[in-house]
Write an enzyme that holds these catalytic residues in place. Structure first.
Site, PDB file in Angstrom:
ATOM      1  CG  HIS A 194      -1.775  -1.202   1.366  1.00  0.00           C
ATOM      2  ND1 HIS A 194      -2.946  -1.416   0.680  1.00  0.00           N
ATOM      3  CD2 HIS A 194      -1.578  -2.314   2.131  1.00  0.00           C
ATOM      4  CE1 HIS A 194      -3.446  -2.586   1.014  1.00  0.00           C
ATOM      5  NE2 HIS A 194      -2.642  -3.157   1.878  1.00  0.00           N
ATOM      6  CB  SER A 233      13.534  22.377 -14.979  1.00  0.00           C
ATOM      7  OG  SER A 233      12.653  23.471 -15.085  1.00  0.00           O
ATOM      8  CE  LYS A 280      12.147  19.148 -10.866  1.00  0.00           C
ATOM      9  NZ  LYS A 280      11.056  19.541 -11.777  1.00  0.00           N
ATOM     10  CG  ASN A 288      12.830  16.909 -14.424  1.00  0.00           C
ATOM     11  OD1 ASN A 288      12.666  17.105 -13.222  1.00  0.00           O
ATOM     12  ND2 ASN A 288      12.743  17.885 -15.320  1.00  0.00           N
ATOM     13  CD  GLU A 331       8.863  12.014 -15.205  1.00  0.00           C
ATOM     14  OE1 GLU A 331       8.739  12.444 -14.045  1.00  0.00           O
ATOM     15  OE2 GLU A 331       9.128  12.753 -16.174  1.00  0.00           O
TER      16      GLU A 331
END
Length: 471
Positions: free
Chosen positions: A156, A277, A283, A285, A290
């Protein structure tokens, strides 16, 4: 330009219809398979006395020259010729004259395109199988690099029990192993030769389909001509396999994204596999993970697409089936990108062992082991569960962790606690105590690695079979 099928027509095709019905923009990638299939077909026609040996030699020489033209980038594909088959046949006739028109004897574009797609997918199955193995090997490499690293295991998305990081990664190894096995089933149904089915009913010529299958390294021949030209089960099976594989990659992507966040800080991805970014200089990423997670949806869509296209089609061939290729090709490209990039990304990532251990010091992941301790002292598990639950509530109220509790405090919850309780709930003890088959103990993980290596050895044998089964 006159069509190779234009004898029945008194009017030329509308330009918009020509563009709408053309498939050359995407099926030209099957040019090698189309030429190889035509060469095998020409040899069979000569063997069966349908054309002369000299005519077959002329056709084969012409096809070989066309292959060289395409490979050199000197071939002009034309939308007006609709597809890869007509483009090559038209060029063949230009090169060798009227004898080129004999090549299409005893075949249709229906069985020809089916053959090309079978051959193309067989080639790509071999490539993708190798990429699955490479990602599996990357997982083994990382697991071997961090054999003793302990991390929190989750249910969970809540910290549950401590596990070895290598144990977590190996779960994905075995998922990929099942994907590899599923691909074997796709191969079996792709390795069936459709040529000779004609448009749908076979041919009046005395052809030898098994000879063609032998030439093209197919182990089987379709038993029913109508099934041969209309079957797309093997594409559905491939896209089903691809969807499950992408689902697995999406799951590990989600974890990579979480683990690389500042909130987790369990791993750091190499700069080569991240982007920055345009506005926020700090940043870094996880774009690869993704993108893989995002591209999963398009592969799912391709599976639904071919199922929807096929669900209402009467036998045998229908133009709807032209819609089978773009989704298939895109899924193949997506898998190859995802697997190739992922193997490299996993090998280059850095694991923050200290952060994982720090997290485990400040949580209740050892609570189950505290309950197991009481069970081994004779208390029924349900009662032990309640005792530990109350101890956890006590710790939360008093801002402490189980390792901070004194023996007197433990005994207030149960007289069964002894001085050895602190040793029993140490993180290392919790991990190594899970020595059941398939568990997270060091002993079991070593066994997992042995099983994994044996699986890889078997997969190499299968990969060799795929190599031998391709032209």
């Amino acid at each position: 330009m006159s069509k190779l099928w234009g004898g029945r027509f008194a009017k030329s095709t509308d330009v918009m219809v020509e563009e709408f019905t053309s498939s050359i923009s995407f099926d030209q990638r099957m040019y090698r398979e189309d030429i190889a299939g035509s060469i095998a077909h020409a040899r069979m026609l000569a063997k069966c006395g349908i054309i002369s040996a000299g005519e077959a030699d002329t056709i084969i020489e012409g096809l070989t020259a066309i292959l060289a033209e395409i490979e050199a980038g000197h071939f002009s594909f034309e939308i007006s010729l609709e597809d890869i088959h007509m483009n090559i046949e038209k060029r063949l006739t230009e090169r060798i004259g009227a004898v080129g028109g004999k090549l299409h004897t005893a075949r249709s574009r229906n069985d020809q395109v089916a053959l090309d797609t079978h051959m193309y997918l067989k080639k790509e199955i071999r490539h993708i199988a190798g990429l699955i193995m490479d990602m599996q090997q990357a997982i083994l490499d990382v697991a071997a690099k961090y054999p003793h690293t302990v991390m929190p295991g989750y249910t969970h998305l809540q910290r549950a029990q401590p596990i070895l990081f290598s144990h977590h990664l190996l779960a994905y190894f075995f998922m990929l192993g099942r994907d590899f096995n599923r691909l074997q089933g796709v191969w079996e149904h792709t390795d069936i030769m459709p040529l000779g089915a004609g448009a749908l009913a076979g041919t009046t010529f005395p052809i030898d389909r098994h000879y063609v299958a032998e030439q093209l390294k197919f182990s089987q021949v379709y038993e029913n001509s109508m099934d041969a030209v209309s079957d797309r089960d093997y594409i559905m099976e491939f896209l089903s396999f691809a969807s499950i594989l992408m689902m697995h990659l999406s799951r590990i992507s989600e974890e990579i994204i979480l683990w690389s966040s500042s909130e987790f800080s369990f791993i750091e991805l190499d700069d080569a596999h991240c982007t920055g970014s345009s506005i926020m200089p700090q940043k870094k990423n996880p774009d690869v993970a993704e993108l893989v997670r995002g591209k999963t949806g398009r592969v799912f869509g391709h599976l639904m697409g071919i199922l929807t296209v096929s669900k209402g089609l009467p036998l045998a061939y229908n133009k709807d089936l032209q819609e089978d290729k773009e989704g298939l090709f895109d899924a193949i490209d997506t898998l190859k990108f995802s697997l190739t990039t992922y193997a490299s990304m996993l090998r280059d990532m850095r694991v923050n062992e200290n952060r994982m251990r720090q997290v485990l010091r400040n949580d209740f992941s050892n609570a189950t082991d505290m309950a197991d301790y009481l069970v081994k002292k004779g208390l029924p598990f349900r009662q032990a569960h309640e005792v530990v639950g109350k101890a956890v509530a006590y710790c939360i109220e008093h801002n402490k962790w189980l390792m901070d509790v004194t023996l007197d405090e433990f005994k207030a919850f149960s007289e069964l606690f002894e001085a050895d309780i602190l040793e029993a709930i140490k993180i290392e003890t919790c991990v190594d105590a899970r020595n059941s088959y398939g568990g997270t103990s060091s002993t079991q993980v070593r066994q997992e690695l042995t099983v994994a290596q044996n699986m890889m050895n078997k997969e190499r044998t299968t990969l060799d079979m795929y190599t031998k089964g391709n032209i």
